[in-house]
Design an enzyme around this catalytic site. Structure first.
Site, PDB file in Angstrom:
ATOM      1  N   GLU A 148     -24.613  30.662  -9.124  1.00 61.41           N
ATOM      2  CA  GLU A 148     -23.221  30.950  -8.914  1.00 61.41           C
ATOM      3  C   GLU A 148     -22.470  32.048  -8.397  1.00 61.41           C
ATOM      4  O   GLU A 148     -21.625  32.069  -7.612  1.00 61.41           O
ATOM      5  CB  GLU A 148     -22.371  30.474 -10.358  1.00 61.41           C
ATOM      6  CG  GLU A 148     -21.130  30.600  -9.996  1.00 61.41           C
ATOM      7  CD  GLU A 148     -20.136  30.055 -11.391  1.00 61.41           C
ATOM      8  OE1 GLU A 148     -20.853  30.303 -12.623  1.00 61.41           O
ATOM      9  OE2 GLU A 148     -19.223  29.675 -11.153  1.00 61.41           O
TER      10      GLU A 148
ATOM     11  N   ASP B 162     -26.911  29.286 -13.371  1.00 59.41           N
ATOM     12  CA  ASP B 162     -25.544  29.637 -13.732  1.00 59.41           C
ATOM     13  C   ASP B 162     -25.945  30.743 -14.786  1.00 59.41           C
ATOM     14  O   ASP B 162     -26.351  30.550 -15.879  1.00 59.41           O
ATOM     15  CB  ASP B 162     -24.805  28.454 -14.454  1.00 59.41           C
ATOM     16  CG  ASP B 162     -23.524  28.876 -14.500  1.00 59.41           C
ATOM     17  OD1 ASP B 162     -23.049  30.125 -14.632  1.00 59.41           O
ATOM     18  OD2 ASP B 162     -22.492  27.973 -14.585  1.00 59.41           O
TER      19      ASP B 162
ATOM     20  N   ILE C 253     -24.229  32.736 -16.623  1.00 59.16           N
ATOM     21  CA  ILE C 253     -23.261  32.618 -17.731  1.00 59.16           C
ATOM     22  C   ILE C 253     -22.449  31.523 -17.534  1.00 59.16           C
ATOM     23  O   ILE C 253     -21.468  31.333 -16.793  1.00 59.16           O
ATOM     24  CB  ILE C 253     -22.372  33.753 -18.076  1.00 59.16           C
ATOM     25  CG1 ILE C 253     -23.407  34.873 -18.326  1.00 59.16           C
ATOM     26  CG2 ILE C 253     -21.402  33.616 -19.263  1.00 59.16           C
ATOM     27  CD1 ILE C 253     -22.793  36.102 -18.954  1.00 59.16           C
ATOM     28  N   ASP C 254     -22.933  30.345 -18.086  1.00 63.94           N
ATOM     29  CA  ASP C 254     -22.199  29.279 -18.262  1.00 63.94           C
ATOM     30  C   ASP C 254     -21.083  29.058 -19.410  1.00 63.94           C
ATOM     31  O   ASP C 254     -21.221  29.205 -20.322  1.00 63.94           O
ATOM     32  CB  ASP C 254     -22.702  27.877 -18.260  1.00 63.94           C
ATOM     33  CG  ASP C 254     -21.883  26.577 -17.875  1.00 63.94           C
ATOM     34  OD1 ASP C 254     -21.162  26.782 -16.832  1.00 63.94           O
ATOM     35  OD2 ASP C 254     -22.126  25.716 -18.789  1.00 63.94           O
TER      36      ASP C 254
ATOM     37  N   THR D 118     -17.894  31.463 -19.084  1.00 67.26           N
ATOM     38  CA  THR D 118     -17.899  32.934 -19.152  1.00 67.26           C
ATOM     39  C   THR D 118     -16.552  33.491 -19.956  1.00 67.26           C
ATOM     40  O   THR D 118     -16.614  34.419 -20.570  1.00 67.26           O
ATOM     41  CB  THR D 118     -17.529  33.476 -17.660  1.00 67.26           C
ATOM     42  OG1 THR D 118     -18.673  33.339 -16.760  1.00 67.26           O
ATOM     43  CG2 THR D 118     -17.115  34.968 -17.416  1.00 67.26           C
TER      44      THR D 118
ATOM     45  N   ASP E 283     -23.749  24.060 -12.806  1.00 60.50           N
ATOM     46  CA  ASP E 283     -23.250  23.556 -14.236  1.00 60.50           C
ATOM     47  C   ASP E 283     -24.115  22.402 -14.835  1.00 60.50           C
ATOM     48  O   ASP E 283     -24.130  22.459 -16.070  1.00 60.50           O
ATOM     49  CB  ASP E 283     -21.862  23.239 -14.346  1.00 60.50           C
ATOM     50  CG  ASP E 283     -20.859  24.236 -13.699  1.00 60.50           C
ATOM     51  OD1 ASP E 283     -20.668  25.003 -14.181  1.00 60.50           O
ATOM     52  OD2 ASP E 283     -20.002  23.825 -12.880  1.00 60.50           O
TER      53      ASP E 283
HETATM   54  C1  IPD Z   1     -17.327  26.413 -16.394  1.00 63.84           C
HETATM   55  C2  IPD Z   1     -17.836  25.805 -17.744  1.00 63.84           C
HETATM   56  C3  IPD Z   1     -16.663  24.895 -18.240  1.00 63.84           C
HETATM   57  C4  IPD Z   1     -16.385  23.980 -17.031  1.00 63.84           C
HETATM   58  C5  IPD Z   1     -16.100  24.489 -15.801  1.00 63.84           C
HETATM   59  C6  IPD Z   1     -16.916  25.420 -15.362  1.00 63.84           C
HETATM   60  P1  IPD Z   1     -18.350  28.868 -15.679  1.00 63.84           P
HETATM   61  O1  IPD Z   1     -18.491  27.322 -15.642  1.00 63.84           O
HETATM   62  O2  IPD Z   1     -19.045  25.157 -17.715  1.00 63.84           O
HETATM   63  O3  IPD Z   1     -17.069  24.147 -19.378  1.00 63.84           O
HETATM   64  O4  IPD Z   1     -15.364  23.004 -17.641  1.00 63.84           O
HETATM   65  O5  IPD Z   1     -15.856  23.348 -14.630  1.00 63.84           O
HETATM   66  O6  IPD Z   1     -16.562  26.220 -14.249  1.00 63.84           O
HETATM   67  O7  IPD Z   1     -17.145  29.225 -14.640  1.00 63.84           O
HETATM   68  O8  IPD Z   1     -17.822  29.345 -17.218  1.00 63.84           O
HETATM   69  O9  IPD Z   1     -19.738  29.291 -15.318  1.00 63.84           O
HETATM   70 CA    CA Z   2     -20.653  27.043 -14.887  1.00 62.36          CA
HETATM   71 CA    CA Z   3     -21.118  30.945 -14.496  1.00 57.55          CA
END
Ligand code: IPD
Ligand code: CA
Ligand code: CA
Length: 277
Positions: free
Chosen positions: A71, A89, A91-92, A94, A217
């Protein structure tokens, strides 16, 4: 692909995810830079970037010819040339990392010739590791995950981020989900898609729906659900791509047709809203 090679990829993916998780926990209580990507609701931190770099270095040390899609774009090569591509990813979730210090994950998938081979999702704050190898099942730590329980719509615990998605509002899909919220047992939103998909595989959630996610994701979570016996497609019912955005429906198999039928039968507003992107 030979089982021995798949095992090696899985072992490295787990090592990377655990090292990444450890680094995120160490950095969590030290000062770090937080920036906005597209808006104040779209955060990236210096920790996201540092964690991605750590994972990339670990992968390239062992597999210099593999491609990487991350990402935070720290990979300097061109992943489109590689047969085997790692999708990261770092940190999913963040926003959760910054605000809650829980409910975030590290997501690492290995795709070979466009097919998911290995998926790993690690929750550092709970030390929970979800993993799957294609054809070999899905696991939460050492426990095999099997979605054998029958679930009906009215018994389902459903998870979605659709309510406050601008595009969902634009196409009226938020209205459909508000109605659906009244039919299922309850709705949840955790804020880490990779973790939410893994929770579907573990039966902690019965279904997860998103209008638009990136491959980092869903790349790992998709395989973990499938290997647990669940079903994952786009909202239009197509297989998920490995290298582009898509809507996502992931759920217990007994509940998929009912959930999907509900989405479809209520698409009176604009069919193009669920077209695969
Ligand atoms: C997000 C998370 C979130 C989802 C968003 C993503 P990120 O990823 O997975 O649950 O609803 O669409 O972008 O930006 O925290 O890596
Ligand atoms: Ca993510
Ligand atoms: Ca992320």
């Amino acid at each position: 692909m030979q089982p021995k090679v798949l095992e090696e990829w899985k072992d490295l993916a787990i090592l990377c995810a655990k090292s990444a998780g450890k680094l995120s926990l160490e950095k969590m209580n030290q000062p770090y830079e937080v920036n906005y990507k597209t808006s104040a609701s779209d955060l990236v931190t210096a920790v996201d970037e540092e964690v991605e770099q750590l994972v990339i270095d670990m992968i390239l040390k062992k597999y210099p010819d593999h491609g990487i899609i991350g990402e935070e774009n720290r990979f300097k090569g061109d992943p489109s040339d590689a047969e085997t591509v790692w999708i990261i990813d770092p940190i999913d979730g963040t926003t959760n990392f910054v605000h809650q210090q829980i409910n975030y994950s590290v997501s690492i998938a290995v795709y070979h010739k466009g097919e998911a081979a290995v998926g790993v999702v690690y929750d550092p704050s709970r030390d929970e590791l979800f993993h799957a190898i294609k054809g070999k099942g899905a696991f939460l730590n050492d426990r095999k995950l099997e979605l054998t329980r029958e679930v009906k719509l009215e018994e389902a615990l459903l998870c979605t981020s659709l309510f406050w998605n601008k595009k969902a509002e634009q196409f009226g899909i938020d209205v459909i989900f508000k109605e659906l919220a009244g039919k299922v047992r309850a709705m949840r939103l955790l804020g880490s898609a990779a973790l939410e998909l893994s929770y579907v595989a573990a039966g902690r959630l019965d279904g997860y729906v998103s209008l638009q996610l990136n491959p980092w994701d869903f790349g790992a979570g998709k395989l973990i659900i499938e290997e647990a016996g669940g079903k994952v497609t786009s909202m239009g019912g197509k297989p998920l791509p490995f290298n582009e955005k898509s809507s996502v429906v992931g759920c217990n198999p007994s509940f998929y047709a009912e959930l999907k039928g509900y989405i479809r039968s209520n698409m009176f507003l604009n069919e193009s809203a669920v077209k695969d992107e």
